[in-house]
Design a protein around this motif. Sequence first.
Motif, PDB file in Angstrom:
ATOM      1  N   VAL A 139       0.846  -1.196   0.000  1.00  0.00           N
ATOM      2  CA  VAL A 139       0.000   0.000   0.000  1.00  0.00           C
ATOM      3  C   VAL A 139       0.883   1.248   0.000  1.00  0.00           C
ATOM      4  O   VAL A 139       0.646   2.198  -0.761  1.00  0.00           O
ATOM      5  N   ALA A 140       1.911   1.230   0.833  1.00  0.00           N
ATOM      6  CA  ALA A 140       2.814   2.383   0.908  1.00  0.00           C
ATOM      7  C   ALA A 140       3.461   2.645  -0.454  1.00  0.00           C
ATOM      8  O   ALA A 140       3.589   3.793  -0.897  1.00  0.00           O
ATOM      9  N   GLU A 141       3.842   1.574  -1.109  1.00  0.00           N
ATOM     10  CA  GLU A 141       4.469   1.696  -2.427  1.00  0.00           C
ATOM     11  C   GLU A 141       3.488   2.330  -3.424  1.00  0.00           C
ATOM     12  O   GLU A 141       3.847   3.217  -4.191  1.00  0.00           O
ATOM     13  N   HIS A 142       2.240   1.871  -3.355  1.00  0.00           N
ATOM     14  CA  HIS A 142       1.223   2.421  -4.253  1.00  0.00           C
ATOM     15  C   HIS A 142       1.011   3.916  -3.963  1.00  0.00           C
ATOM     16  O   HIS A 142       0.946   4.738  -4.890  1.00  0.00           O
ATOM     17  N   LEU A 143       0.915   4.249  -2.691  1.00  0.00           N
ATOM     18  CA  LEU A 143       0.653   5.649  -2.315  1.00  0.00           C
ATOM     19  C   LEU A 143       1.777   6.572  -2.782  1.00  0.00           C
ATOM     20  O   LEU A 143       1.545   7.738  -3.106  1.00  0.00           O
ATOM     21  N   ALA A 144       2.981   6.019  -2.802  1.00  0.00           N
ATOM     22  CA  ALA A 144       4.123   6.843  -3.217  1.00  0.00           C
ATOM     23  C   ALA A 144       4.063   7.188  -4.701  1.00  0.00           C
ATOM     24  O   ALA A 144       4.670   8.160  -5.150  1.00  0.00           O
ATOM     25  N   SER A 145       3.292   6.405  -5.459  1.00  0.00           N
ATOM     26  CA  SER A 145       3.270   6.637  -6.906  1.00  0.00           C
ATOM     27  C   SER A 145       1.901   7.043  -7.443  1.00  0.00           C
ATOM     28  O   SER A 145       1.732   7.232  -8.641  1.00  0.00           O
ATOM     29  N   CYS A 146       0.906   7.147  -6.555  1.00  0.00           N
ATOM     30  CA  CYS A 146      -0.456   7.472  -7.020  1.00  0.00           C
ATOM     31  C   CYS A 146      -0.971   8.706  -6.262  1.00  0.00           C
ATOM     32  O   CYS A 146      -1.297   8.623  -5.075  1.00  0.00           O
ATOM     33  N   ASP A 147      -1.054   9.819  -6.958  1.00  0.00           N
ATOM     34  CA  ASP A 147      -1.468  11.070  -6.306  1.00  0.00           C
ATOM     35  C   ASP A 147      -2.895  10.997  -5.757  1.00  0.00           C
ATOM     36  O   ASP A 147      -3.174  11.495  -4.668  1.00  0.00           O
ATOM     37  N   ALA A 148      -3.793  10.383  -6.533  1.00  0.00           N
ATOM     38  CA  ALA A 148      -5.198  10.349  -6.112  1.00  0.00           C
ATOM     39  C   ALA A 148      -5.353   9.552  -4.813  1.00  0.00           C
ATOM     40  O   ALA A 148      -6.039   9.988  -3.872  1.00  0.00           O
ATOM     41  N   CYS A 149      -4.705   8.410  -4.731  1.00  0.00           N
ATOM     42  CA  CYS A 149      -4.807   7.587  -3.511  1.00  0.00           C
ATOM     43  C   CYS A 149      -4.079   8.252  -2.346  1.00  0.00           C
ATOM     44  O   CYS A 149      -4.518   8.187  -1.200  1.00  0.00           O
ATOM     45  N   ALA A 150      -2.955   8.910  -2.664  1.00  0.00           N
ATOM     46  CA  ALA A 150      -2.211   9.593  -1.603  1.00  0.00           C
ATOM     47  C   ALA A 150      -3.063  10.717  -1.017  1.00  0.00           C
ATOM     48  O   ALA A 150      -3.073  10.941   0.200  1.00  0.00           O
TER      49      ALA A 150
END
Lengths: 88, 190
Positions: free
Chosen positions: A36-47
Motif C-alpha cells: 500500500v505504501a508503495e502504491h501511495l508513493a506513486s499514485c497522487d489520487a490515492c495519496a
Amino acid sequence: MIERAGPTSFQHCWQVRRALQSYLDGALPRAAAEQVAEHLASCDACAREARTYQAIKDSLARRRSPSHAAVQRLREFGAALIDESDCR
Amino acid sequence: MEDSSAEAELSTRSQAFNKYVLPEVEVLYRVARSLTNQPADAEDLVQETLLRAFRFIDRFDGEHPRAWLLTILRNAEHSRHRRQRPQLFHDPEEALDRINAEPDRAGHGPEELLVDVVFDAVVERAFAALPEKYRRIVALIDVEGLSYACAAAVLDVPVGTVMSRLHRARNRIRRLLAAEGIAPRRGGCR
C-alpha cells in the motif's frame, strides 16, 4: 491495460482504497502495508485520499481531553486499594 | 507459617495489581468517558472496575491485561445500567473525600494551537451526526486510541463489525467534508 491483480496484491487503486483505513490504523500485515505504501508513493489520487482520512483521524484525536485530575484520583484510588490490603 | 503464606499471597496480589492494572487507569477512564454521559459516572465506573480487578487479580493469568480490564469495565457498565444510578464506593475512604471535594472535573488542557478550525468544526458536526453505533466505535478508536480488538472487547462485538462500522463512519465524515468543499471529492482510479 493493467494486469488483473491477485487477491493479496495492492497495485490497483480500488484494492488500495479498500485497505486504506486499515493501513492508516496500522492494522494491515507488514507485507500488505508495504504494498500500500508503495502504491501511495506513486499514485497522487490515492495519496490524497490517504491524507484526507489521516486528517480526519487526527482531528478526532484532538478531541481527546482526559481530565488529568480524574485520572490522578483514580490512580490514587487504585494505589489506596493496595495500601489498605497491605495494612490488614 | 500460615501468616507468612497469606502475606506472600497478598504481596503477589498487590504486585500484580500494580503491574497490570494501575498502568491502564488512563485508558480505562478514556473508555469509561466514551461509555457514560457524565465525567463523574466515568469515574465511578473506573472505581468499580478497579475494585473488581483487585478482587479477581489472582485469577488473572497475566496475558492481555487491557482486554481483561476492559471486559471487567464492560460488565461493570452493564451492572451500572441495571442499577440505573451510579454508586459511590466507601472503600478506600479517601475516595469519598476526593469525590466530595470536586476538584476540576471539567476537561482541561489547551488544545493544539495549530489546528485547522474549520476542518475540525466539520468533523465535529459529522461525528455528532453519526448514528450511535458508529459514533461509539469512532469514539473508542479515533478519539480514545483503542485498537480494533480492544474496542471489540468493550462493545462485545466481533472485530470485523468494529472495522466495518468504523470505516463506514469515517466515510460518512469524509462525505460531509467533501460536500462542504473541504476535502477533495474522490479522485479517479486506475
